[in-house]
Design an enzyme around this catalytic site. Structure first.
Site, PDB file in Angstrom:
ATOM      1  CG  ASP A   8      18.812  50.419   9.463  1.00 32.17           C
ATOM      2  OD1 ASP A   8      18.340  51.441   9.989  1.00 32.17           O
ATOM      3  OD2 ASP A   8      19.210  49.441  10.125  1.00 32.17           O
ATOM      4  CD  GLU A  69      15.082  53.360  10.624  1.00 31.46           C
ATOM      5  OE1 GLU A  69      14.901  53.477  11.848  1.00 31.46           O
ATOM      6  OE2 GLU A  69      15.369  52.280  10.068  1.00 31.46           O
ATOM      7  CG  ASP A 141      22.436  46.492  10.925  1.00 30.68           C
ATOM      8  OD1 ASP A 141      21.796  47.281  11.636  1.00 30.68           O
ATOM      9  OD2 ASP A 141      23.463  45.910  11.304  1.00 30.68           O
TER      10      ASP A 141
END
Length: 174
Positions: A8, A69, A141
């Site tokens: 991420d 992502e 996160d």
């Protein structure tokens, strides 16, 4: 057994999540943590820290596949650009080690884990905890990074069942 690294990306904190997936498609938690980049000097130094820190984690945990992502347009153009730079540094750390990179949008990740592309972060964190049998509240996160890895594991399992590659499987799922 396949080891998947989920990322991420962020310019201040990058979430890292690693899972193992067995032949039946079951996921097992291996590691998660935020890679904290604040206090590393200017922005270029933070990108360097991300590149090297992620590289060290890849060397330590030896994933076979990586999922990251995609960038989304958030608060401002400046934030989106910084996020794009961080994402680029993360992808460089991966491809320098000849690992495949699979990309998923936030809505695709939420859809895969919660069943709704508009799910909120709390719902995603809750599902990650359930799916990986983790106790306690996950740091945001790291939970998002694990969610990316789980999403890729699901897409990968679907691809294997269909006898296609992961990109083809995802386009058929939607």
């Amino acid at each position: 057994m396949t080891r998947i690294l989920g990322i991420d990306p962020g310019s201040q904190r990058t979430g890292i999540g690693i899972i193992d997936v067995d032949e039946s498609g079951r996921s097992r938690h291996v590691f998660h943590a935020p890679l904290v980049l604040l206090g590393e000097g200017d922005f270029a130094q933070r990108l360097k820290r991300l590149l090297h820190g992620l590289g060290e984690l890849i060397e330590t945990y030896q994933p076979q596949e990586v999922a990251i992502e995609k960038v989304f347009m958030g608060k401002s153009a400046d934030s989106a650009l910084k996020l794009g730079h961080a994402r680029g540094a993360a992808i460089c750390a991966v491809v320098l080690r000849d690992l495949p990179v699979h990309e998923y949008a936030a809505t695709e990740i939420k859809l895969a884990l919660v069943g709704k592309g508009g799910a909120d972060k709390v719902q995603v964190q809750h599902m990650v905890g359930i799916m990986l049998n983790l106790k306690g509240k996950l740091q945001a996160d790291a939970a998002d990074a694990l969610a990316v890895a789980i999403t890729h594991a699901h897409v990968r399992a679907t691809a294997q069942r269909l006898g296609v590659n992961t990109q083809q499987a995802w386009s058929r799922k939607r």
